[in-house]
Design an enzyme around this catalytic site. Sequence first.
Site, short mmCIF file in Angstrom:
data_model
loop_
_atom_site.label_atom_id
_atom_site.label_comp_id
_atom_site.label_asym_id
_atom_site.label_seq_id
_atom_site.Cartn_x
_atom_site.Cartn_y
_atom_site.Cartn_z
N HIS A 44 0.81 -1.22 0.00
CA HIS A 44 0.00 0.00 0.00
C HIS A 44 0.85 1.28 0.00
O HIS A 44 0.33 2.37 -0.25
CB HIS A 44 -0.94 0.00 1.21
CG HIS A 44 -2.19 0.79 1.00
ND1 HIS A 44 -2.34 1.71 -0.03
CD2 HIS A 44 -3.37 0.81 1.68
CE1 HIS A 44 -3.54 2.25 0.03
NE2 HIS A 44 -4.19 1.73 1.05
N SER A 87 -24.09 12.11 -5.74
CA SER A 87 -23.41 11.14 -6.61
C SER A 87 -23.84 9.72 -6.26
O SER A 87 -24.29 9.43 -5.14
CB SER A 87 -21.90 11.26 -6.49
OG SER A 87 -21.45 10.78 -5.23
N THR A 88 -23.67 8.82 -7.21
CA THR A 88 -23.95 7.40 -6.99
C THR A 88 -23.13 6.88 -5.82
O THR A 88 -23.62 6.12 -4.97
CB THR A 88 -23.64 6.60 -8.26
OG1 THR A 88 -24.50 7.03 -9.31
CG2 THR A 88 -23.81 5.11 -8.04
N ASP A 143 -10.93 -8.28 -18.47
CA ASP A 143 -11.24 -9.45 -19.30
C ASP A 143 -9.96 -9.90 -19.99
O ASP A 143 -9.46 -9.23 -20.88
CB ASP A 143 -12.31 -9.08 -20.32
CG ASP A 143 -12.65 -10.21 -21.28
OD1 ASP A 143 -12.03 -11.30 -21.19
OD2 ASP A 143 -13.52 -10.00 -22.14
#
Length: 463
Positions: A163, A282-283, A402
């Site tokens: 981190h 916001s979402t 992907d």
Amino acid sequence: MTIIEVCHVPPFSNSSRSTPTEFSLPLNFSDIFNLKFPPVQSIFFYKLGESTTTFFKAVILPKIKHSLSITLFHFLPLAGYLSWPQNSAKPVIIYNTANDGVLLTVAESDEDLDHLYSDIRYASESHPYLAPLSASETKASILSFQITLFPNKGFTISYTLNHAVLDGRSISLFMNSWACICRNLDANVKISPSSLPEELNPSFDRTVIQGSEALEMKYLNYWLELKVPGSDVSPRSLKPIPFPVLADVVRATFQFSREDIKKIGERVHSKSERGNQTKPFSTYVLAYAYTLVCMVKAKGLKNNNKVKFGLTTDCRTRLNPPLSRNYIGNCVTSCDVLVEAEHLLKENGVVYVAKRLNEMIKGLENGVLEIAKEKVPFMDMEPGVRVILVAGSNRFGKYGADFGWGKPMNVEITTIDVGESFSMMESRDESGGVEIGLVLKKHEMEIFDSLFVHGLKMLRSSL
């Protein structure tokens, strides 16, 4: 689980492009803030019926390895290691061509893959599929991976990161770049690295972060002076401070549809009309507020209990001058607020949390570095206060990874089983949806599940 192979994957060597044999890269203020925090771990679950052991070893694994090597060619510092030389005031990232690369563990498991990514299950069930990361007092790895085959079912790819070197946006860019290279590999071309599209090109330029030198030294001095109970390690040690892993807790994933978020937003906005709130919430804020209130209720907190909740926000575009969105490193700051639980337990608890989160975000306009000056790691861990944080974001594009065999069935931020926190990311199947990862005691999870589902059902029917 059986370990098949443990190997060292170096960056791809391209004779047509001059690569320095050795270089160092300094840490910035946000890196140093996270210097001794535990590693971040995540697992990507891929379902693939044709993943026989033969197909895995002949097709999947070679492409994974080769594309990882090419990706490291583009992200060269991540193939190095973290060091704190005696003659250096600050820790540095060091890359040396002769020795560096990342550790890749390859394993095989006969466990039920569907259970691991879709059911409520014990959090500890994920641990065997996590990549190990080495750290000593003088040297620490930056990144490692594990790929685990579940024959005829699919496979997982996990990462463990230091981190002090990477934040959530950075590792998401790396994973999406690796996946892009892998799925576009030409099986007949093994010597020329694929180029990355512009939106995935990383930036490691540290010179663009201005005015943070005093902040870096403040954080360093904090770590140097920190006394960890029961530990006699050197203050300059690069070993992370161990956090207790919660025992007998279960993990689950919850979904907000785009319509759910819209309904929560309508409810919050309707209750905020008498205030000054004109810009839509916001979402991120809406999903956070709803989840936090459900968590506080599920944990059985009382009105007089104190709760500290906050957010970690990306600072790349908030610095002056702003950084590239593809800047690789930590570039975040945290904001939090201490409240009594009664504010969250009231009928309009979601509205209250959403408004407080919006105030924190608006406060960032006053200057990211000014806010960062008020923060020191662990300073705010007050006795008796329940600290609930969020990991991740719905804007990182985790489901873009992907590798050529379909996007992940699920992405798990495994490290939320340390402390009280939850994870957030975009929905796999719906634009505008949000996925929440959660680790709670079994009875708390049952209560949370009921509150979460019932609350959304009520919203859908009432608005």
